[in-house]
Enzyme design. Structure first.
Site, PDB file in Angstrom:
ATOM      1  N   CYS B  85       0.834  -1.204   0.000  1.00  0.00           N
ATOM      2  CA  CYS B  85       0.000   0.000   0.000  1.00  0.00           C
ATOM      3  C   CYS B  85       0.872   1.259   0.000  1.00  0.00           C
ATOM      4  O   CYS B  85       1.613   1.456  -0.956  1.00  0.00           O
ATOM      5  CB  CYS B  85      -0.993  -0.035   1.159  1.00  0.00           C
ATOM      6  SG  CYS B  85      -2.369   1.115   0.927  1.00  0.00           S
ATOM      7  N   HIS B 190      -3.807  -5.139  -0.527  1.00  0.00           N
ATOM      8  CA  HIS B 190      -3.356  -5.677   0.758  1.00  0.00           C
ATOM      9  C   HIS B 190      -3.367  -7.205   0.721  1.00  0.00           C
ATOM     10  O   HIS B 190      -4.415  -7.801   0.953  1.00  0.00           O
ATOM     11  CB  HIS B 190      -4.268  -5.184   1.880  1.00  0.00           C
ATOM     12  CG  HIS B 190      -4.109  -3.730   2.160  1.00  0.00           C
ATOM     13  ND1 HIS B 190      -3.239  -3.254   3.118  1.00  0.00           N
ATOM     14  CD2 HIS B 190      -4.663  -2.649   1.585  1.00  0.00           C
ATOM     15  CE1 HIS B 190      -3.284  -1.926   3.124  1.00  0.00           C
ATOM     16  NE2 HIS B 190      -4.133  -1.532   2.199  1.00  0.00           N
ATOM     17  N   GLU B 192      -2.324  -9.118   2.865  1.00  0.00           N
ATOM     18  CA  GLU B 192      -2.635  -9.596   4.229  1.00  0.00           C
ATOM     19  C   GLU B 192      -4.132  -9.621   4.512  1.00  0.00           C
ATOM     20  O   GLU B 192      -4.569 -10.223   5.483  1.00  0.00           O
ATOM     21  CB  GLU B 192      -1.893  -8.736   5.267  1.00  0.00           C
ATOM     22  CG  GLU B 192      -2.487  -7.364   5.573  1.00  0.00           C
ATOM     23  CD  GLU B 192      -2.114  -6.266   4.570  1.00  0.00           C
ATOM     24  OE1 GLU B 192      -1.596  -6.594   3.483  1.00  0.00           O
ATOM     25  OE2 GLU B 192      -2.360  -5.087   4.888  1.00  0.00           O
TER      26      GLU B 192
END
Lengths: 251, 208
Positions: B85, B190, B192
């Site tokens: 990001c 993202h 994650e």
């Protein structure tokens, strides 16, 4: 192409999942960590926890719940309920929440949204608007729907965008728990008023309601609780239905 | 092996930590620090970033010697680094969020606001969007084009050299959402928070 999101919401009280009809008559529907995991495995695009714990001494339980959930859930996790300050937001984010949803505090103290969006970024600040129709307008309610602030919901939505909210979670108090569908008029008016994504909430009873929330209500995401909790529909079924109606979803 | 997630006060990094630990499964050591010596001796570095371009650059500059250490790690020693990001956006020369701010300058280019086409596109660009893989990237091993990833951003990285672009996503225009330049990797989305497919990207990076 950006997909419309389906967000199951878990109302959490004292660390357990509950969901009420019109904010009362709570039923126990299980452990939040397990539920969140089931939802994320089932294709939920995000998970939302709404902490409705009333007593102050039990407020810290939500931090443990968030911490445990975020270790198991690899889709975005939004947490709302009882957030009063930038420090509360900081604690939730540190426990693993990806976004926080602010309701009463955003009405009472505009600095909370302004300061927190500066500090943590707008991407993690969701302002939750509980709105109830009064004549030809909607008014913003606080304290879990108990207090009428008298503020016009449309003006308020615009103001929250200016203050730095990244998204608006719009709940119709009139529809919440009724299973009659979202207040589409309210949704579409707010969605057209702001340039940030909106999330429709309150009143879902069937899958057509989700379609309406996106198609007519112009919501970027739809939130629902009961229809998923009690097994009426799975998130997968909801997505397949939306897909069959030409709505872009992640499948 | 030792993978360091750089903790420089760039906002919320707990999800990054959780996902890397989940993937590492105790076989790889995941460390969260801003200690310069630890970074120097590590095998791989993850540079997360949330909030504005300016706030992340400011936070990075606040830690004495961190920028130089990262420079040495990524551009001199050419060890694998993954930016996520705003961590990825900071690879640029310059960013225009809040005010004009100098980036790390590892990949020539700029970071500017996504054109919302007079309100046609809502910003931030939040949610799941498909990635279009435009070149082989080591972190996309076993990842198919059109996979869904989770995005949250209002600014986009526009690199000068289009050859560094490994994936784009369609929102208002073709937004650059992943780059690979030698040992430097970056994703606008993202991983994650991108479910199992995102964890696979993290796994690919860990196993480089």
């Amino acid at each position: 192409m950006l997909k419309n999101r389906i967000i199951p919401c878990l109302d959490v009280k004292n660390g357990r999942v509950v969901k009420g009809i019109n904010f009362i008559d709570l039923k126990d529907a299980g452990d939040p960590v397990e539920q969140a995991k089931i939802y994320s495995d089932g294709g939920a695009d995000e998970i939302c926890f709404l902490d409705i714990t009333a007593s102050n001494e039990n407020r810290d339980i939500i931090y443990e719940v968030v911490e445990k959930t975020s270790k198991k859930c690899f889709v975005p996790l939004t947490v709302g309920g009882g957030i009063r300050s930038v420090e509360d937001i900081n604690k939730l984010l540190n426990c693993g929440a990806d976004k926080v949803s602010i309701n009463t505090a955003a009405v009472e103290n505009s600095k909370v949204v302004i300061d927190s969006s500066k500090k943590f970024g707008s991407q993690c600040i969701v302002v939750a608007i509980d709105a109830k129709k009064n004549g030809d307008k909607w008014e913003v309610f606080t304290h879990g729907g108990r207090n009428n602030s008298g503020i016009d919901a449309l003006e308020y939505a615009k103001q929250m965008e200016k203050n730095g909210a990244g998204e608006l979670l719009v709940t119709s108090m009139d529809r919440d728990g009724t299973q009659l569908g979202y207040d589409i008029d309210l949704m579409s008016k707010i969605s057209s008023k702001v340039n940030i994504p909106t999330i429709a909430s309150g009143g879902v009873g069937n899958l057509d309601h989700l379609v309406d929330g996106i198609k007519t209500g112009k919501a970027s995401a739809v939130l629902a609780a009961s229809i998923f909790h009690y097994g009426k529909y799975s998130v997968k079924e909801a997505k397949e239905y939306l897909d069959s109606k030409g709505i872009p979803v992640r499948i | 092996m030792n993978v360091i997630i750089v903790d420089y006060g760039s906002g919320n990094i707990s999800s990054v930590i959780n996902s890397f630990k989940e993937v590492a499964n105790d076989k790889v050591n995941i460390e969260v620090t801003s200690d310069l010596d630890r970074i120097k001796s590590s095998d791989k570095v993850v540079l997360p970033g949330q909030g504005s371009f300016k706030s992340c650059v400011d936070a990075l500059n606040k830690i004495n010697g961190l920028k130089d250490t990262l420079n040495e790690f990524a551009t001199n020693n050419k060890k694998p680094l993954l930016g996520i990001c705003v961590g990825f956006q900071m690879f640029a020369d310059i960013g225009y969020e809040e005010t004009e701010t100098k980036g790390l300058g590892w990949i020539p280019g700029k970071v500017s606001k996504i054109d919302n086409q007079d309100g046609k596109y809502k910003l931030p660009h939040i949610g799941w969007n498909q990635i279009n893989i435009v070149k082989d990237s080591k972190i996309f091993h076993n990842i198919e084009s059109n996979s869904h990833m989770y995005f949250v951003h209002s600014y986009e990285f526009i690199p000068e050299d289009k050859n560094v672009i490994s994936a784009t996503t369609d929102y208002s225009s073709n937004i650059v959402c992943s780059v690979e330049k030698e040992n430097i990797f970056g994703t606008q989305f993202h991983p994650e928070k991108s479910d199992k497919i995102g964890l696979k990207i993290i796994n690919n990076f860990i196993n480089l």
